[in-house]
Motif scaffolding. Structure first.
Motif, PDB file in Angstrom:
ATOM      1  N   ALA A 227       0.823  -1.218   0.000  1.00 52.50           N
ATOM      2  CA  ALA A 227       0.000   0.000   0.000  1.00 52.50           C
ATOM      3  C   ALA A 227       0.853   1.263   0.000  1.00 52.50           C
ATOM      4  CB  ALA A 227      -0.926  -0.004   1.224  1.00 52.50           C
ATOM      5  N   THR A 228       2.169   1.099   0.074  1.00 46.04           N
ATOM      6  CA  THR A 228       3.089   2.251   0.066  1.00 46.04           C
ATOM      7  C   THR A 228       3.495   2.534  -1.380  1.00 46.04           C
ATOM      8  OG1 THR A 228       3.896   1.534   2.240  1.00 46.04           O
ATOM      9  CG2 THR A 228       5.198   3.190   1.081  1.00 46.04           C
ATOM     10  N   ARG A 229       2.755   3.413  -2.013  1.00 46.51           N
ATOM     11  CA  ARG A 229       2.907   3.647  -3.457  1.00 46.51           C
ATOM     12  C   ARG A 229       4.306   4.098  -3.849  1.00 46.51           C
ATOM     13  NH1 ARG A 229      -2.037   3.784  -6.141  1.00 46.51           N
ATOM     14  NH2 ARG A 229      -3.519   2.568  -4.901  1.00 46.51           N
ATOM     15  N   GLN A 230       4.909   4.960  -3.034  1.00 52.35           N
ATOM     16  CA  GLN A 230       6.261   5.446  -3.347  1.00 52.35           C
ATOM     17  C   GLN A 230       7.265   4.302  -3.390  1.00 52.35           C
ATOM     18  OE1 GLN A 230       6.377   8.629  -0.242  1.00 52.35           O
ATOM     19  NE2 GLN A 230       7.341   9.828  -1.870  1.00 52.35           N
ATOM     20  N   LEU A 231       7.088   3.364  -2.474  1.00 52.89           N
ATOM     21  CA  LEU A 231       7.976   2.204  -2.425  1.00 52.89           C
ATOM     22  C   LEU A 231       7.817   1.355  -3.688  1.00 52.89           C
ATOM     23  CD1 LEU A 231       9.870   0.196  -0.985  1.00 52.89           C
ATOM     24  CD2 LEU A 231       7.837  -0.792   0.092  1.00 52.89           C
ATOM     25  N   LEU A 232       6.573   1.100  -4.070  1.00 51.91           N
ATOM     26  CA  LEU A 232       6.322   0.315  -5.292  1.00 51.91           C
ATOM     27  C   LEU A 232       6.916   1.020  -6.513  1.00 51.91           C
ATOM     28  CD1 LEU A 232       2.606  -0.826  -4.775  1.00 51.91           C
ATOM     29  CD2 LEU A 232       4.717  -1.931  -4.024  1.00 51.91           C
ATOM     30  N   ILE A 235      10.676   0.402  -6.653  1.00 55.97           N
ATOM     31  CA  ILE A 235      11.009  -0.968  -7.068  1.00 55.97           C
ATOM     32  C   ILE A 235      10.790  -1.129  -8.568  1.00 55.97           C
ATOM     33  CG2 ILE A 235      10.401  -3.414  -6.804  1.00 55.97           C
ATOM     34  CD1 ILE A 235       9.661  -2.789  -3.890  1.00 55.97           C
ATOM     35  N   VAL A 236       9.683  -0.589  -9.058  1.00 58.94           N
ATOM     36  CA  VAL A 236       9.402  -0.650 -10.498  1.00 58.94           C
ATOM     37  C   VAL A 236      10.478   0.095 -11.286  1.00 58.94           C
ATOM     38  CG1 VAL A 236       7.812   0.126 -12.309  1.00 58.94           C
ATOM     39  CG2 VAL A 236       6.917  -0.976 -10.241  1.00 58.94           C
ATOM     40  N   PHE A 237      10.924   1.224 -10.755  1.00 56.45           N
ATOM     41  CA  PHE A 237      11.978   2.010 -11.420  1.00 56.45           C
ATOM     42  C   PHE A 237      13.241   1.173 -11.587  1.00 56.45           C
ATOM     43  CE2 PHE A 237      15.574   4.912 -11.506  1.00 56.45           C
ATOM     44  CZ  PHE A 237      15.159   5.897 -12.400  1.00 56.45           C
ATOM     45  N   LEU A 266       0.392  -2.454  -7.660  1.00 58.40           N
ATOM     46  CA  LEU A 266       1.592  -2.651  -8.481  1.00 58.40           C
ATOM     47  C   LEU A 266       1.336  -2.244  -9.925  1.00 58.40           C
ATOM     48  CD1 LEU A 266       2.820  -6.056  -7.032  1.00 58.40           C
ATOM     49  CD2 LEU A 266       4.234  -4.010  -7.196  1.00 58.40           C
ATOM     50  N   ILE A 267       0.171  -2.631 -10.434  1.00 63.33           N
ATOM     51  CA  ILE A 267      -0.178  -2.285 -11.827  1.00 63.33           C
ATOM     52  C   ILE A 267      -0.303  -0.772 -11.971  1.00 63.33           C
ATOM     53  CG2 ILE A 267      -1.994  -2.481 -13.582  1.00 63.33           C
ATOM     54  CD1 ILE A 267      -2.548  -5.325 -12.281  1.00 63.33           C
ATOM     55  N   ASN A 268      -0.969  -0.137 -10.999  1.00 64.31           N
ATOM     56  CA  ASN A 268      -1.145   1.320 -11.052  1.00 64.31           C
ATOM     57  C   ASN A 268       0.177   2.069 -10.994  1.00 64.31           C
ATOM     58  OD1 ASN A 268      -3.919   1.083 -11.195  1.00 64.31           O
ATOM     59  ND2 ASN A 268      -4.231   1.264  -8.987  1.00 64.31           N
ATOM     60  N   GLU A 269       1.178   1.462 -10.341  1.00 65.26           N
ATOM     61  CA  GLU A 269       2.491   2.109 -10.234  1.00 65.26           C
ATOM     62  C   GLU A 269       3.441   1.694 -11.357  1.00 65.26           C
ATOM     63  OE1 GLU A 269       2.899   4.615  -8.361  1.00 65.26           O
ATOM     64  OE2 GLU A 269       0.926   4.293  -7.449  1.00 65.26           O
ATOM     65  N   GLY A 270       2.914   1.019 -12.382  1.00 60.38           N
ATOM     66  CA  GLY A 270       3.705   0.749 -13.589  1.00 60.38           C
ATOM     67  C   GLY A 270       4.447  -0.565 -13.613  1.00 60.38           C
ATOM     68  N   ALA A 271       4.068  -1.529 -12.759  1.00 59.43           N
ATOM     69  CA  ALA A 271       4.800  -2.801 -12.714  1.00 59.43           C
ATOM     70  C   ALA A 271       4.734  -3.548 -14.036  1.00 59.43           C
ATOM     71  CB  ALA A 271       4.266  -3.687 -11.587  1.00 59.43           C
ATOM     72  N   VAL A 272       3.573  -3.532 -14.693  1.00 55.79           N
ATOM     73  CA  VAL A 272       3.432  -4.233 -15.975  1.00 55.79           C
ATOM     74  C   VAL A 272       4.364  -3.617 -17.015  1.00 55.79           C
ATOM     75  CG1 VAL A 272       1.864  -4.671 -17.920  1.00 55.79           C
ATOM     76  CG2 VAL A 272       1.089  -5.074 -15.569  1.00 55.79           C
ATOM     77  N   SER A 305      -7.032  -4.974 -15.136  1.00 60.27           N
ATOM     78  CA  SER A 305      -6.215  -3.798 -15.448  1.00 60.27           C
ATOM     79  C   SER A 305      -4.813  -4.205 -15.893  1.00 60.27           C
ATOM     80  CB  SER A 305      -6.123  -2.877 -14.219  1.00 60.27           C
ATOM     81  OG  SER A 305      -5.574  -3.570 -13.111  1.00 60.27           O
ATOM     82  N   GLY A 306      -4.344  -5.356 -15.433  1.00 53.87           N
ATOM     83  CA  GLY A 306      -3.043  -5.865 -15.864  1.00 53.87           C
ATOM     84  C   GLY A 306      -3.074  -6.272 -17.322  1.00 53.87           C
ATOM     85  N   ARG A 307      -4.155  -6.931 -17.730  1.00 54.30           N
ATOM     86  CA  ARG A 307      -4.300  -7.331 -19.144  1.00 54.30           C
ATOM     87  C   ARG A 307      -4.407  -6.087 -20.038  1.00 54.30           C
ATOM     88  NH1 ARG A 307      -7.577 -11.011 -16.361  1.00 54.30           N
ATOM     89  NH2 ARG A 307      -9.540  -9.997 -16.931  1.00 54.30           N
TER      90      ARG A 307
END
Length: 393
Positions: A227-232, A235-237, A266-272, A305-307
């Motif tokens: 739930a910590t968006r900055q952290l996600l 990691i995605v970066f 994760l998807i909202n923060e650009g993981a895909v 949303s991932g698809r």
């Protein structure tokens, strides 16, 4: 039995785990056990004393304070085998050096390197370090506030060494001490370290996130991290911009995805997009983490949303098609085929793009390869589905 195995006196070992007592308790039979070990024994339905095999009419446990005191004294002095490795330094003195606000970064680094030697040279000594409470102390050093720019370099070196030691000790410890990471100040420090830490620190932090997310003990903490968006985002970066820590970043995303509530974040923060960027990067095509990235992507595709994110990414479908058939191995083939089955099932756009990228040829090549029967079954299913829906379209 070698010298290292004989370090712990017999009376200080739990008869069940054979490890150093952490919380000695005595049963009505007069036998002493480590509380976690005897609780597991009783929880499994056993109604006898493990040593005497007497029936336990009274399952109550009495803390053995005398034994606890003797162990504490022995730990403070430091077992002989440990002292031979670091002559002239007691474990208690090293702990004080790490705790002291007056201790310089140089002194802390020297102490941390000595602890590193202990962990590496005498693995059975880890129980002593854990008993002294070094793991929470090491984690506290990792998450302390990074100081001003002038001292940041030495500060980061302390963090790097502390994190390295903590990760090694974590393998021998219960993960409850990691709950300190729920604190807002610790989460803030975690994000700062991901932003400004060295590649080794970022790798270590990703490994720490993976440890948290992979254990049933720390599911609440996993949810907090998810739930910590900055952290996600950090990691995605790391995954998106290929670096030394990227593989660990992929593992962190994969582990965080084990909790359903984390997937959408994760998807909202650009993981895909980050995973697709990694997969499609020609510099990493032959790296061992590519199949892991495809596997992590497949998990996120379980969410609509991932698809959509894969379909909307210019390289999304194309990257998965390329992953279907690899000359060197088929590790990522099954995940690629499964992913395409999910996104092509209800999307004409995805089907058309996959076909234009040569998915039919890739599937036929895969069927002629030496891959497993399970992969071939999935490949036939995708091939059949694409052909039938192509005729319908």
């Amino acid at each position: 039995m070698n010298e290292a195995e004989m370090v712990i006196p017999h009376l200080f070992r739990c008869p069940i785990s054979l490890d150093l007592f952490t919380d000695p308790v005595t049963l009505s039979t007069g036998q002493t056990y480590d509380r976690p070990s005897i609780e597991k024994w009783l929880a499994a339905g056993n109604l006898t004393c493990p040593v005497t095999m007497q029936k336990l009419h009274d399952p109550s446990m009495v803390p053995n304070h005398t034994l606890r005191h003797l162990i504490d004294e022995w730990l403070q002095k430091g077992p002989q085998s440990l002292m031979e490795i670091i002559p002239g330094r007691s474990l208690a003195a090293m702990k004080i050096s790490l705790q002291s606000q007056e201790s310089s970064s140089e002194n802390k680094l020297e102490t941390l390197k000595a602890i590193q030697v202990l962990i590496d040279e005498l693995p059975c000594g880890n129980s002593f370090l854990l008993q002294l409470g070094l793991l929470p102390l090491l984690l506290g050093l990792v998450f302390r506030e990074v100081e001003d720019n002038q001292s940041r370099e030495s500060c980061l070196k302390v963090v790097e060494e502390s994190l390295s030691c903590a990760l090694k000790l974590l393998a021998f410890s219960e993960l409850g001490c990691l709950d300190m990471m729920k604190e807002q100040s610790k989460l803030a420090s975690l994000v700062v370290l991901f932003k400004h830490g060295t590649p080794m620190i970022k790798t270590g932090l990703c490994n720490l996130v993976e440890a948290v997310s992979s254990s049933s003990e720390t599911q609440d903490l996993c949810a907090v991290l998810g739930a910590t968006r900055q952290l996600l985002r950090e990691i995605v970066f790391i995954v998106h911009h290929v670096c030394e820590a990227s593989e660990s970043g992929i593992r962190a995303i994969s582990s965080l995805s084990s909790l359903e509530s984390n997937k959408e974040n994760l998807i909202n923060e650009g993981a895909v997009d980050g995973l697709i960027s990694y997969i499609s990067n020609p510099q990493v095509q032959e790296k061992s983490a590519v199949p892991l990235a495809v596997a992590a992507l497949e998990v996120l595709l379980g969410v609509e949303s991932g698809r959509e994110a894969v379909i909307n990414n210019p390289s999304g479908v194309k990257s998965l098609v390329k992953m279907i058939f690899k000359v060197s191995d088929h590790e990522g083939s099954e995940h690629a085929v499964s992913s395409l089955m999910m996104i092509c099932s209800d999307s004409l756009r995805a089907r058309e793009e996959a076909i234009s990228e040569g998915v039919l040829t890739q599937l036929l090549l895969l069927l002629q390869s030496q891959c497993s029967g399970r992969i071939k079954t999935k490949a036939r299913m995708l091939l059949k589905d694409l052909r039938s829906k192509r005729n319908m379209d």
